[in-house]
Design a protein around this motif. Sequence first.
Motif, PDB file in Angstrom:
ATOM      1  N   ALA A 216       0.833  -1.210   0.000  1.00 46.39           N
ATOM      2  CA  ALA A 216       0.000   0.000   0.000  1.00 46.39           C
ATOM      3  C   ALA A 216       0.863   1.254   0.000  1.00 46.39           C
ATOM      4  O   ALA A 216       0.569   2.229  -0.705  1.00 46.39           O
ATOM      5  CB  ALA A 216      -0.940  -0.003   1.205  1.00 46.39           C
ATOM      6  N   VAL A 217       1.935   1.252   0.790  1.00 47.17           N
ATOM      7  CA  VAL A 217       2.833   2.418   0.834  1.00 47.17           C
ATOM      8  C   VAL A 217       3.533   2.578  -0.511  1.00 47.17           C
ATOM      9  O   VAL A 217       3.626   3.689  -1.038  1.00 47.17           O
ATOM     10  CB  VAL A 217       3.854   2.304   1.986  1.00 47.17           C
ATOM     11  CG1 VAL A 217       4.811   3.484   1.982  1.00 47.17           C
ATOM     12  CG2 VAL A 217       3.152   2.202   3.324  1.00 47.17           C
ATOM     13  N   ARG A 218       4.019   1.479  -1.087  1.00 44.98           N
ATOM     14  CA  ARG A 218       4.662   1.553  -2.411  1.00 44.98           C
ATOM     15  C   ARG A 218       3.713   2.169  -3.434  1.00 44.98           C
ATOM     16  O   ARG A 218       4.112   3.020  -4.224  1.00 44.98           O
ATOM     17  CB  ARG A 218       5.078   0.162  -2.880  1.00 44.98           C
ATOM     18  CG  ARG A 218       6.393  -0.283  -2.389  1.00 44.98           C
ATOM     19  CD  ARG A 218       6.888  -1.516  -3.140  1.00 44.98           C
ATOM     20  NE  ARG A 218       8.180  -1.883  -2.634  1.00 44.98           N
ATOM     21  CZ  ARG A 218       8.422  -2.969  -1.920  1.00 44.98           C
ATOM     22  NH1 ARG A 218       7.463  -3.828  -1.661  1.00 44.98           N
ATOM     23  NH2 ARG A 218       9.643  -3.213  -1.496  1.00 44.98           N
ATOM     24  N   LYS A 219       2.464   1.715  -3.415  1.00 45.81           N
ATOM     25  CA  LYS A 219       1.479   2.237  -4.361  1.00 45.81           C
ATOM     26  C   LYS A 219       1.266   3.734  -4.137  1.00 45.81           C
ATOM     27  O   LYS A 219       1.239   4.516  -5.082  1.00 45.81           O
ATOM     28  CB  LYS A 219       0.162   1.481  -4.214  1.00 45.81           C
ATOM     29  CG  LYS A 219      -0.903   1.952  -5.163  1.00 45.81           C
ATOM     30  CD  LYS A 219      -2.187   1.178  -4.994  1.00 45.81           C
ATOM     31  CE  LYS A 219      -3.234   1.730  -5.941  1.00 45.81           C
ATOM     32  NZ  LYS A 219      -4.548   1.237  -5.668  1.00 45.81           N
ATOM     33  N   ALA A 220       1.119   4.147  -2.885  1.00 44.73           N
ATOM     34  CA  ALA A 220       0.914   5.567  -2.572  1.00 44.73           C
ATOM     35  C   ALA A 220       2.109   6.403  -3.015  1.00 44.73           C
ATOM     36  O   ALA A 220       1.941   7.500  -3.558  1.00 44.73           O
ATOM     37  CB  ALA A 220       0.655   5.747  -1.076  1.00 44.73           C
ATOM     38  N   VAL A 221       3.318   5.890  -2.815  1.00 44.49           N
ATOM     39  CA  VAL A 221       4.527   6.621  -3.212  1.00 44.49           C
ATOM     40  C   VAL A 221       4.587   6.746  -4.729  1.00 44.49           C
ATOM     41  O   VAL A 221       4.933   7.807  -5.257  1.00 44.49           O
ATOM     42  CB  VAL A 221       5.791   5.935  -2.638  1.00 44.49           C
ATOM     43  CG1 VAL A 221       7.062   6.475  -3.280  1.00 44.49           C
ATOM     44  CG2 VAL A 221       5.849   6.109  -1.121  1.00 44.49           C
TER      45      VAL A 221
ATOM     46  N   LEU B 141      11.404   1.191  -0.611  1.00 48.35           N
ATOM     47  CA  LEU B 141      10.153   1.196  -1.375  1.00 48.35           C
ATOM     48  C   LEU B 141      10.377   1.266  -2.879  1.00 48.35           C
ATOM     49  O   LEU B 141       9.453   1.038  -3.655  1.00 48.35           O
ATOM     50  CB  LEU B 141       9.270   2.347  -0.902  1.00 48.35           C
ATOM     51  CG  LEU B 141       8.843   2.245   0.556  1.00 48.35           C
ATOM     52  CD1 LEU B 141       8.184   3.542   1.004  1.00 48.35           C
ATOM     53  CD2 LEU B 141       7.926   1.059   0.773  1.00 48.35           C
ATOM     54  N   ALA B 142      11.614   1.577  -3.313  1.00 49.71           N
ATOM     55  CA  ALA B 142      11.895   1.628  -4.746  1.00 49.71           C
ATOM     56  C   ALA B 142      12.116   0.224  -5.321  1.00 49.71           C
ATOM     57  O   ALA B 142      12.126   0.059  -6.526  1.00 49.71           O
ATOM     58  CB  ALA B 142      13.129   2.493  -5.002  1.00 49.71           C
ATOM     59  N   GLN B 143      12.264  -0.755  -4.482  1.00 47.08           N
ATOM     60  CA  GLN B 143      12.516  -2.129  -4.962  1.00 47.08           C
ATOM     61  C   GLN B 143      11.226  -2.885  -5.139  1.00 47.08           C
ATOM     62  O   GLN B 143      10.244  -2.655  -4.553  1.00 47.08           O
ATOM     63  CB  GLN B 143      13.426  -2.873  -4.000  1.00 47.08           C
ATOM     64  CG  GLN B 143      14.803  -2.265  -3.945  1.00 47.08           C
ATOM     65  CD  GLN B 143      15.729  -3.039  -3.029  1.00 47.08           C
ATOM     66  OE1 GLN B 143      15.334  -3.908  -2.285  1.00 47.08           O
ATOM     67  NE2 GLN B 143      16.993  -2.693  -3.091  1.00 47.08           N
TER      68      GLN B 143
END
Length: 177
Positions: free
Chosen positions: A116-121, A175-177
Amino acid sequence: MDVTDAETGAEQVRLVPWGEGDFWLLERNNSPEMTDHLGGPETPEELADRHRRYLALDSGRMYRVVLAEGGETVGSIGYWERSWQGEPVWETGWGVLPEFQGRGLAARAARAVTDAVRKAVRETGGHRTLHAFPSVDHPASNGVCRRAGFTLLGPFDFEYPKGHWITSNDWYVDLAQ
């Protein structure tokens, strides 16, 4: 958001955004055994303040963790901004109700919140790391971090709640991975 583990037949979890009617879950998570590594139970006023903060998060989000099959609430998880070592980062934390512990649900919820955080970022920008800070004396939460794919950076003195110092492990996800 659902998390599946088809190879093992593990239970699936779903994250449901925190709502007005979720105060009862804060009360359930406020027991001495659930807050042992967090400085102990909060007062009713502190719980009410926490609930208001969860509802008003404009940067980050809190969730109820529910079983994907049946919809039973098993705990909570979320992410929010904090400053850590001079940098803005995302932080996460969770609690699984005692009757649901030991089933791998927290690790599946932690993977779901990471997604969810990756998607938001990706959608709105933001910080590039997600951190969790479990007490070094809390093997279950450290195990959740390990099973959820976080990388251990090591122990740090950490203030939580305000005025209460503990030694916590700093676990993070890029989160970039």
